[in-house]
Each structure stands twice: as C-alpha cells, then as structure tokens.
Design a protein around this motif. Structure first.
Motif, PDB file in Angstrom:
ATOM      1  N   GLU A  25      48.246  44.975  32.064  1.00  0.00           N
ATOM      2  CA  GLU A  25      47.144  44.037  31.830  1.00  0.00           C
ATOM      3  C   GLU A  25      47.622  42.594  31.961  1.00  0.00           C
ATOM      4  O   GLU A  25      46.908  41.732  32.484  1.00  0.00           O
ATOM      5  N   MET A  26      48.837  42.309  31.531  1.00  0.00           N
ATOM      6  CA  MET A  26      49.395  40.952  31.655  1.00  0.00           C
ATOM      7  C   MET A  26      49.601  40.602  33.137  1.00  0.00           C
ATOM      8  O   MET A  26      49.319  39.479  33.561  1.00  0.00           O
ATOM      9  N   VAL A  27      50.090  41.563  33.899  1.00  0.00           N
ATOM     10  CA  VAL A  27      50.286  41.347  35.337  1.00  0.00           C
ATOM     11  C   VAL A  27      48.941  41.056  36.002  1.00  0.00           C
ATOM     12  O   VAL A  27      48.801  40.108  36.772  1.00  0.00           O
ATOM     13  N   ARG A  28      47.941  41.859  35.680  1.00  0.00           N
ATOM     14  CA  ARG A  28      46.606  41.683  36.271  1.00  0.00           C
ATOM     15  C   ARG A  28      46.037  40.308  35.939  1.00  0.00           C
ATOM     16  O   ARG A  28      45.482  39.633  36.811  1.00  0.00           O
ATOM     17  N   GLN A  29      46.171  39.890  34.685  1.00  0.00           N
ATOM     18  CA  GLN A  29      45.628  38.598  34.284  1.00  0.00           C
ATOM     19  C   GLN A  29      46.414  37.442  34.920  1.00  0.00           C
ATOM     20  O   GLN A  29      45.822  36.465  35.365  1.00  0.00           O
ATOM     21  N   THR A  30      47.725  37.580  34.972  1.00  0.00           N
ATOM     22  CA  THR A  30      48.567  36.517  35.540  1.00  0.00           C
ATOM     23  C   THR A  30      48.285  36.320  37.024  1.00  0.00           C
ATOM     24  O   THR A  30      48.180  35.197  37.507  1.00  0.00           O
ATOM     25  N   LEU A  31      48.165  37.439  37.756  1.00  0.00           N
ATOM     26  CA  LEU A  31      47.952  37.370  39.200  1.00  0.00           C
ATOM     27  C   LEU A  31      46.474  37.378  39.590  1.00  0.00           C
ATOM     28  O   LEU A  31      46.147  37.243  40.774  1.00  0.00           O
ATOM     29  N   ASN A  32      45.592  37.577  38.583  1.00  0.00           N
ATOM     30  CA  ASN A  32      44.150  37.624  38.816  1.00  0.00           C
ATOM     31  C   ASN A  32      43.800  38.673  39.875  1.00  0.00           C
ATOM     32  O   ASN A  32      43.159  38.373  40.890  1.00  0.00           O
ATOM     33  N   ILE A  33      44.262  39.902  39.633  1.00  0.00           N
ATOM     34  CA  ILE A  33      44.019  41.005  40.563  1.00  0.00           C
ATOM     35  C   ILE A  33      43.387  42.184  39.823  1.00  0.00           C
ATOM     36  O   ILE A  33      43.466  42.278  38.605  1.00  0.00           O
ATOM     37  N   SER A  34      42.821  43.101  40.577  1.00  0.00           N
ATOM     38  CA  SER A  34      42.201  44.287  39.991  1.00  0.00           C
ATOM     39  C   SER A  34      43.260  45.357  39.723  1.00  0.00           C
ATOM     40  O   SER A  34      44.376  45.306  40.265  1.00  0.00           O
ATOM     41  N   ALA A  35      42.885  46.341  38.913  1.00  0.00           N
ATOM     42  CA  ALA A  35      43.782  47.470  38.641  1.00  0.00           C
ATOM     43  C   ALA A  35      44.077  48.225  39.938  1.00  0.00           C
ATOM     44  O   ALA A  35      45.189  48.715  40.137  1.00  0.00           O
ATOM     45  N   GLU A  36      43.084  48.311  40.812  1.00  0.00           N
ATOM     46  CA  GLU A  36      43.273  49.000  42.100  1.00  0.00           C
ATOM     47  C   GLU A  36      44.335  48.303  42.943  1.00  0.00           C
ATOM     48  O   GLU A  36      45.219  48.940  43.521  1.00  0.00           O
ATOM     49  N   THR A  37      44.275  46.981  42.997  1.00  0.00           N
ATOM     50  CA  THR A  37      45.277  46.219  43.757  1.00  0.00           C
ATOM     51  C   THR A  37      46.652  46.387  43.142  1.00  0.00           C
ATOM     52  O   THR A  37      47.635  46.608  43.851  1.00  0.00           O
ATOM     53  N   LEU A  38      46.722  46.309  41.826  1.00  0.00           N
ATOM     54  CA  LEU A  38      48.007  46.460  41.142  1.00  0.00           C
ATOM     55  C   LEU A  38      48.622  47.832  41.418  1.00  0.00           C
ATOM     56  O   LEU A  38      49.833  47.949  41.605  1.00  0.00           O
ATOM     57  N   SER A  39      47.797  48.851  41.485  1.00  0.00           N
ATOM     58  CA  SER A  39      48.311  50.206  41.722  1.00  0.00           C
ATOM     59  C   SER A  39      48.944  50.359  43.103  1.00  0.00           C
ATOM     60  O   SER A  39      49.720  51.279  43.339  1.00  0.00           O
ATOM     61  N   LYS A  40      48.666  49.440  44.015  1.00  0.00           N
ATOM     62  CA  LYS A  40      49.236  49.497  45.376  1.00  0.00           C
ATOM     63  C   LYS A  40      50.589  48.801  45.480  1.00  0.00           C
ATOM     64  O   LYS A  40      51.264  48.927  46.491  1.00  0.00           O
ATOM     65  N   PHE A  41      50.978  48.078  44.437  1.00  0.00           N
ATOM     66  CA  PHE A  41      52.261  47.382  44.460  1.00  0.00           C
ATOM     67  C   PHE A  41      53.399  48.395  44.364  1.00  0.00           C
ATOM     68  O   PHE A  41      53.275  49.402  43.672  1.00  0.00           O
TER      69      PHE A  41
END
Length: 51
Positions: A25-41
């Motif tokens: 959740e911190m990564v998502r908020q910091t980078l302003n990305i969706s959970a779907e985008t984060l899952s592709k990292f």
C-alpha cells in the motif's frame, strides 16, 4: 567532476529490493499506481554488471 560521497563503503538498493521490503500500500501511494500495475513489477533482483 563533483566531489560526490566520500565513503569506503558502497551499498546498492534496487527498485526491486525496495518494492519487496515495503508494504504494498505504501508503494502504491508513493508511486500513485494501481494494485494491478504494482503486481506487474518484478520481484527478483535484476543482474548488475559494472562497466
């Protein structure tokens, strides 16, 4: 060339390392990305070869 950091120790922190050690959740908020985008990292450490 600038003086830079004067230290006898070098430590590398890759984006992949940061992503796997910080709450999602911190990564998502910091980078302003969706959970779907984060899952592709990538979650593994990429190879690093000095030139």
């Amino acid at each position: 060339m600038a003086d830079g950091i004067k230290s006898d120790r070098f430590a590398e922190v890759s984006l992949s390392d940061w992503l796997t050690h910080v709450p999602p959740e911190m990564v998502r908020q910091t980078l302003n990305i969706s959970a779907e985008t984060l899952s592709k990292f990538p979650v593994n450490r990429p190879g690093f070869t000095p030139v």
